[in-house]
Write a protein that holds these residues in place. Structure first.
Motif, PDB file in Angstrom:
ATOM      1  N   GLU A 131       0.851  -1.183   0.000  1.00  0.00           N
ATOM      2  CA  GLU A 131       0.000   0.000   0.000  1.00  0.00           C
ATOM      3  C   GLU A 131       0.886   1.231   0.000  1.00  0.00           C
ATOM      4  N   VAL A 132       0.506   2.226  -0.784  1.00  0.00           N
ATOM      5  CA  VAL A 132       1.287   3.451  -0.874  1.00  0.00           C
ATOM      6  C   VAL A 132       0.371   4.649  -0.653  1.00  0.00           C
ATOM      7  N   PHE A 133       0.990   5.732  -0.199  1.00  0.00           N
ATOM      8  CA  PHE A 133       0.252   6.947   0.131  1.00  0.00           C
ATOM      9  C   PHE A 133       1.009   8.135  -0.455  1.00  0.00           C
ATOM     10  N   CYS A 134       0.302   8.994  -1.190  1.00  0.00           N
ATOM     11  CA  CYS A 134       1.012  10.127  -1.777  1.00  0.00           C
ATOM     12  C   CYS A 134       0.066  11.277  -2.085  1.00  0.00           C
ATOM     13  N   HIS A 135       0.664  12.422  -2.346  1.00  0.00           N
ATOM     14  CA  HIS A 135      -0.055  13.592  -2.841  1.00  0.00           C
ATOM     15  C   HIS A 135      -0.457  13.296  -4.285  1.00  0.00           C
ATOM     16  N   ALA A 136      -1.709  13.511  -4.618  1.00  0.00           N
ATOM     17  CA  ALA A 136      -2.234  13.133  -5.926  1.00  0.00           C
ATOM     18  C   ALA A 136      -1.514  13.822  -7.084  1.00  0.00           C
ATOM     19  N   ASP A 137      -0.975  15.019  -6.851  1.00  0.00           N
ATOM     20  CA  ASP A 137      -0.304  15.748  -7.934  1.00  0.00           C
ATOM     21  C   ASP A 137       0.926  15.015  -8.449  1.00  0.00           C
ATOM     22  N   LEU A 138       1.512  14.167  -7.626  1.00  0.00           N
ATOM     23  CA  LEU A 138       2.727  13.459  -8.041  1.00  0.00           C
ATOM     24  C   LEU A 138       2.476  12.493  -9.191  1.00  0.00           C
ATOM     25  N   VAL A 139       1.275  11.949  -9.246  1.00  0.00           N
ATOM     26  CA  VAL A 139       0.987  10.914 -10.242  1.00  0.00           C
ATOM     27  C   VAL A 139       1.034  11.476 -11.662  1.00  0.00           C
ATOM     28  N   ASN A 140       0.574  12.695 -11.833  1.00  0.00           N
ATOM     29  CA  ASN A 140       0.516  13.290 -13.174  1.00  0.00           C
ATOM     30  C   ASN A 140       1.604  14.324 -13.431  1.00  0.00           C
ATOM     31  N   MET A 141       2.569  14.420 -12.520  1.00  0.00           N
ATOM     32  CA  MET A 141       3.677  15.348 -12.730  1.00  0.00           C
ATOM     33  C   MET A 141       4.569  14.817 -13.856  1.00  0.00           C
ATOM     34  N   PRO A 142       4.817  15.602 -14.893  1.00  0.00           N
ATOM     35  CA  PRO A 142       5.612  15.104 -16.031  1.00  0.00           C
ATOM     36  C   PRO A 142       7.058  14.842 -15.642  1.00  0.00           C
TER      37      PRO A 142
ATOM     38  N   ARG B 255       9.452  17.240  -6.066  1.00  0.00           N
ATOM     39  CA  ARG B 255       8.735  15.998  -5.807  1.00  0.00           C
ATOM     40  C   ARG B 255       8.765  15.597  -4.334  1.00  0.00           C
ATOM     41  N   ILE B 256       9.935  15.633  -3.712  1.00  0.00           N
ATOM     42  CA  ILE B 256      10.023  15.135  -2.333  1.00  0.00           C
ATOM     43  C   ILE B 256       9.393  16.090  -1.329  1.00  0.00           C
ATOM     44  N   SER B 257       9.065  17.314  -1.785  1.00  0.00           N
ATOM     45  CA  SER B 257       8.353  18.242  -0.894  1.00  0.00           C
ATOM     46  C   SER B 257       6.887  17.847  -0.739  1.00  0.00           C
ATOM     47  N   LEU B 258       6.388  17.017  -1.665  1.00  0.00           N
ATOM     48  CA  LEU B 258       5.015  16.516  -1.570  1.00  0.00           C
ATOM     49  C   LEU B 258       5.032  15.152  -0.901  1.00  0.00           C
ATOM     50  N   TYR B 259       4.017  14.881  -0.125  1.00  0.00           N
ATOM     51  CA  TYR B 259       4.007  13.636   0.658  1.00  0.00           C
ATOM     52  C   TYR B 259       3.944  12.411  -0.260  1.00  0.00           C
ATOM     53  N   ALA B 260       4.815  11.459   0.029  1.00  0.00           N
ATOM     54  CA  ALA B 260       4.802  10.181  -0.690  1.00  0.00           C
ATOM     55  C   ALA B 260       5.588   9.171   0.130  1.00  0.00           C
TER      56      ALA B 260
ATOM     57  N   ASP C   8      -8.926  16.113  -1.266  1.00  0.00           N
ATOM     58  CA  ASP C   8      -8.932  15.737  -2.677  1.00  0.00           C
ATOM     59  C   ASP C   8      -7.529  15.442  -3.214  1.00  0.00           C
ATOM     60  N   LYS C   9      -6.523  15.639  -2.368  1.00  0.00           N
ATOM     61  CA  LYS C   9      -5.142  15.351  -2.767  1.00  0.00           C
ATOM     62  C   LYS C   9      -4.586  14.117  -2.055  1.00  0.00           C
ATOM     63  N   GLN C  10      -5.377  13.495  -1.198  1.00  0.00           N
ATOM     64  CA  GLN C  10      -4.926  12.290  -0.500  1.00  0.00           C
ATOM     65  C   GLN C  10      -5.167  11.071  -1.394  1.00  0.00           C
ATOM     66  N   LEU C  11      -4.093  10.458  -1.835  1.00  0.00           N
ATOM     67  CA  LEU C  11      -4.196   9.287  -2.702  1.00  0.00           C
ATOM     68  C   LEU C  11      -3.580   8.088  -2.002  1.00  0.00           C
ATOM     69  N   SER C  12      -4.391   7.080  -1.753  1.00  0.00           N
ATOM     70  CA  SER C  12      -3.883   5.812  -1.216  1.00  0.00           C
ATOM     71  C   SER C  12      -4.243   4.731  -2.225  1.00  0.00           C
ATOM     72  N   ALA C  13      -3.280   3.886  -2.533  1.00  0.00           N
ATOM     73  CA  ALA C  13      -3.480   2.888  -3.577  1.00  0.00           C
ATOM     74  C   ALA C  13      -2.508   1.741  -3.363  1.00  0.00           C
ATOM     75  N   ARG C  14      -2.581   0.766  -4.262  1.00  0.00           N
ATOM     76  CA  ARG C  14      -1.592  -0.304  -4.284  1.00  0.00           C
ATOM     77  C   ARG C  14      -0.505   0.075  -5.285  1.00  0.00           C
ATOM     78  N   GLY C  15       0.730  -0.329  -5.008  1.00  0.00           N
ATOM     79  CA  GLY C  15       1.824   0.047  -5.887  1.00  0.00           C
ATOM     80  C   GLY C  15       2.801  -1.087  -6.118  1.00  0.00           C
ATOM     81  N   ILE C  16       3.502  -0.997  -7.245  1.00  0.00           N
ATOM     82  CA  ILE C  16       4.527  -1.970  -7.623  1.00  0.00           C
ATOM     83  C   ILE C  16       5.866  -1.257  -7.642  1.00  0.00           C
TER      84      ILE C  16
END
Length: 441
Positions: A220-231, A249-254, A271-279
């Motif tokens: 399980e992983v937890f991160c700021h949602a903006d990180l997922v779509n950051m180019p 990047r590291i200034s945002l929670y992950a 709306d920025k709290q993203l919890s998901a499964r990760g590889i």
């Protein structure tokens, strides 16, 4: 390649022990064959993907100034005893005794060996920094290998090792790899998030895992949602100050579940709290003098003083990425390969092998695409249309061109985009030009 001449042993049924998409499709699509628990033969289709991923990893390492070499799979236990890891590593390490009763091992990693190589050759600060890497097979005797190449015992890995004069200089090397990893995964069509991670048996006090999100992720992983779509950073000057790019990047929670701080995460906007499964598809470490001190890896400074070098290591699971990409990009019909790693650029489906016009047009498409470097797979087998379509969907080539008598009466063939399902009817010449332009973009 003509399918009639290729080796593609497809399976009609999914083996019972295959429970996740990548394991199922790699077996069904004839990409690999299991030899024993967690150990696989890479068949031609899978091997092509593996080599394409390997080449992307190599190119991005070289851009960052890393230097490729090759170390052996079998290592002497003596080097591991120097660092105290031989007895500490645990049963995951395969220990071997040769005919002269010398203790050897099948390397699960190479910090000890690369430090020995460095200390035997480098004496001066003038030769720093250095980053040496290789792409080599590793073995870890997992207690319960499963999920195909996602948790196998034998795996292909890129591991790089940096050597620097100080902790500050080592952080510069670390940042280069941090940025390089983001670019590497982006080239493979993946959105990877760097997450603060536990250093585990490698050691050190600075570490990031690179995670791609997938429902079948092992943690399980937890991160700021903006990180997922950051180019990804893209083309940059690796001699410039990369810290701002890293800090962005590291200034945002992950964080992975081992490092998760629930209180800090809860302070993010809802709306920025993203919890998901990760590889996990990569892991980088700065571990200072953990290996260089016990192995006495020193250089002379400009003041004539000997100092222990600072080190980092940087791993990419090359074979694991094959499975990771499938987990991130598939549907109920099969794999959906990004263009950059697809085993073939396009498929040509001849719906009526033996028909003069269908054969002629298919051959011309095959020749034109081959000459343009698209590397097409020409399905020239005398199977039913439904079998051909299902097979092409399963192996997941980015585009399929269908050639049949009905369309040819109107002067057209049909192109299918595997990722979107969009279909386009064009003349054969226009279809070839379209595919070529898609790969040139």
């Amino acid at each position: 390649m003509r399918l009639s001449q290729y080796f593609l042993p497809l399976l009609k049924e999914t083996p019972a022990d295959a429970t996740i998409a990548s394991h199922k499709y790699m077996l069904r699509a004839g990409m690999m064959k299991q030899n024993s628990a967690g150990i696989y033969s890479w068949l031609p289709l899978g091997f092509k993907v593996l080599k394409k991923i390997e080449q992307i990893v190599r190119e991005e390492q070289n851009k960052a100034g890393a230097i490729e070499m090759l170390m052996p799979t079998i290592q002497s236990a003596d080097l591991w005893r120097e660092t105290g890891r031989y007895d500490a590593y645990g049963p995951e390490m395969l220990r071997i005794t040769d005919r002269h009763d010398r203790d050897m091992l099948y390397g699960p990693t190479n910090e000890d060996m690369i430090t020995d190589i460095f200390r035997s050759s480098v004496r001066s600060y003038k030769d720093l920094p250095k980053n040496l890497y290789h792409i080599q097979w590793k073995f870890r005797d997992e207690v319960r290998p499963r999920f195909g190449v996602m948790r196998g015992r034998e795996f292909l890995m890129k591991d790089a090792y940096s050597f620097d004069l100080s902790a500050e200089a080592a952080r510069i090397s670390y940042n280069k790899m941090f940025i390089t990893y983001l670019n590497t995964y982006a080239r493979m069509g993946l959105k990877a998030v760097a997450m603060k991670a536990d250093t585990g048996p490698i050691g050190g006090d600075l570490s990031h895992e690179f995670i791609i999100l997938a429902e079948t992720g092992e943690s399980e992983v937890f991160c700021h949602a903006d990180l997922v779509n950051m180019p990804a950073p893209g083309n940059i000057d690796f001699d410039s100050d990369l810290q701002p790019l890293v800090d962005e990047r590291i200034s945002l929670y992950a964080a992975t579940d081992e490092m998760h701080d629930a209180e800090a995460f809860s302070k993010l906007p809802k709306d920025k709290q993203l919890s998901a499964r990760g590889i996990e598809v990569g892991h980088i470490f700065y571990f200072g003098e953990k290996y260089s001190a016990p192995m006495n890896a020193k250089v002379m400074t400009s003041e004539g003083k000997e100092v222990i070098v600072h080190m980092g290591s940087y791993g990419v699971g090359v074979s694991r990425l094959v499975g990771g990409i499938i987990e991130a990009s598939h549907d109920e019909n099969g794999i959906i390969w990004p263009k950059s790693v697809a085993p073939f650029g396009a498929g040509i489906i001849n719906l009526k092998v033996g028909d003069d016009e269908a054969d002629r047009v298919s051959e011309e498409l095959y020749s034109k695409l081959s000459a343009a470097g698209i590397d097409p797979l020409y399905d020239d087998k005398p199977d039913r249309g439904g079998v051909k379509f299902s097979r092409m969907d399963l192996i997941g080539l980015p585009y399929a061109i269908t050639v049949g008598p009905r369309g040819l009466k109107e002067g057209v063939v049909e192109i299918k985009n595997r990722a979107t399902g969009d279909r386009l009817s064009l003349t054969p010449d226009a279809a070839a030009d379209f595919i070529i332009s898609e790969f040139a973009a």
